[in-house]
Motif scaffolding. Structure first.
Motif, PDB file in Angstrom:
ATOM      1  N   SER A 309       0.842  -1.204   0.000  1.00 29.02           N
ATOM      2  CA  SER A 309       0.000   0.000   0.000  1.00 29.02           C
ATOM      3  C   SER A 309       0.874   1.250   0.000  1.00 29.02           C
ATOM      4  CB  SER A 309      -0.892   0.004   1.246  1.00 29.02           C
ATOM      5  OG  SER A 309      -0.110   0.269   2.404  1.00 29.02           O
ATOM      6  N   ALA A 311       0.576   3.736   1.938  1.00 28.64           N
ATOM      7  CA  ALA A 311       0.882   4.065   3.340  1.00 28.64           C
ATOM      8  C   ALA A 311       2.103   3.278   3.817  1.00 28.64           C
ATOM      9  CB  ALA A 311      -0.321   3.778   4.223  1.00 28.64           C
ATOM     10  N   ASP A 312       2.137   1.981   3.485  1.00 31.46           N
ATOM     11  CA  ASP A 312       3.285   1.159   3.891  1.00 31.46           C
ATOM     12  C   ASP A 312       4.545   1.577   3.143  1.00 31.46           C
ATOM     13  OD1 ASP A 312       1.659  -0.188   5.606  1.00 31.46           O
ATOM     14  OD2 ASP A 312       1.540  -2.038   4.438  1.00 31.46           O
ATOM     15  N   LYS A 315       6.041   4.482   4.876  1.00 30.20           N
ATOM     16  CA  LYS A 315       6.709   4.063   6.121  1.00 30.20           C
ATOM     17  C   LYS A 315       8.095   3.484   5.827  1.00 30.20           C
ATOM     18  CE  LYS A 315       2.667   3.052   8.991  1.00 30.20           C
ATOM     19  NZ  LYS A 315       1.923   2.007   9.733  1.00 30.20           N
TER      20      LYS A 315
END
Length: 327
Positions: A309, A311-312, A315
């Protein structure tokens, strides 16, 4: 690093090596592992701190390298006083490179682990005065690993400063019997990974992570195989003779999930990344290229296109590094 959306995402690499002319000799053991022409090219690029390196970072879309001295570094020095002096000198140099290129570089200190008290003091100085963001440790130091009781002072300092120690491979003290006669298995292709995973497990079973529950440990190369092994480690620990060892958290996987952070260095492959995501969670995975032994552009392309994703991806690319290293 540009994403498909055209928006730039900050990208920070955590396993980015260098060497200085004074310390080149310590890397001789690696020369026997690598094809001669590849070693010559890697050696040239290790010595280049900011010239070609910055151009290559720009071309690959790598914003920041967290620099570390190439293995085995200071730990190959047999004289403790020499190790202390050389560690201080290389950390001063590293801090000056970081200061001269704001935002482009950060650094992991080299520690003179031959002298545990001096190593703890140098870690304190490197973080508090020089602004480095932890330390990188290349396997054993003259046969001593980080679970040695004499080195608890280094863990105490690292936990107090809230900085990670990056466990990096180097040649072992000897060659395991199963590898005898097969020198092709010595080094990063095989033996370094199993030995570095074992180094982390020594911290678990040696009580280091019970004594210092907030310790943060980094492993490169997608966790040196450990994310794949968690269920079996627990299952067999429940079954195994404990030899007087008790774990405060009960099972080995608890320490992997609590204390271990891994980087993607040297592994540009989706299956192990997805395993690591499922095993450890996205907050414990960070990006690395393993420069100059792997290709920077191949690593950033992998990160950009990995089936995770957005978002990942953020990170892994920068958010976890910013948090863990205070960048």
């Amino acid at each position: 690093m540009k994403l498909e959306s055209g928006v730039a995402m900050r990208t920070i690499g955590l396993e980015e090596h260098f060497v200085t002319p004074e310390l080149v000799g310590y890397g001789a053991s690696s020369a026997s592992i690598i094809q001669p022409e590849k070693w010559r090219e890697a050696s040239r690029r290790l010595l280049d701190l900011t010239g070609e390196r910055l151009a290559e970072m720009d071309a690959a879309g790598l914003d920041t390298q967290v620099l570390s001295l190439n293995a085995p570094g200071i730990q190959a020095e047999s004289d403790a006083a020499t190790a202390v002096a050389r560690a201080a000198a290389v950390n001063d140099l590293l801090a000056s490179v970081v200061a001269d290129h704001p935002g482009r570089f950060a650094g992991f200190a080299a520690l003179p682990l031959q002298d545990p008290q001096a190593a703890a003091k140098e870690l304190e100085r490197a973080v508090s005065q020089l602004g480095l963001c932890g330390a990188l440790v290349n396997a054993h130091t003259q046969g001593r690993y980080l679970d040695d009781p004499a080195l608890r002072v280094v863990w105490e300092r690292a936990e107090g400063l809230d900085v990670p120690l990056y466990l990096h491979p180097a040649n072992g003290v000897g060659t395991p019997h199963v590898i005898e006669g097969h020198p092709e298995l010595v080094g990063p292709m095989w033996s370094w990974g199993t030995e570095t995973a074992t180094h982390f497990l020594r911290l678990v079973f040696g009580g280091v992570l019970d004594d210092f529950p907030r310790a943060k440990v980094l492993l490169g190369h997608m966790g040196e195989g450990l994310p794949y092994m968690l269920w079996r480690l627990d299952s067999r620990w429940d079954y195994h003779h404990h030899h007087g060892v008790e774990l405060a958290l009960g099972r080995p996987s608890e320490y992997v999930r609590r204390n271990l952070y891994i980087t993607t260095s040297g592994v540009c492959s989706a299956p192990p990344l997805l395993c690591a995501l499922l095993a450890l969670g996205a907050d414990h995975i960070l990006f690395g290229t393993d420069h100059p032994f792997e290709d920077m552009a191949a690593a950033t392309a992998f990160l950009r296109t990995a089936p995770v994703s957005e978002a990942d991806r953020a990170k892994i690319a920068h958010l976890n590094a910013e948090r863990l290293l205070g960048l």
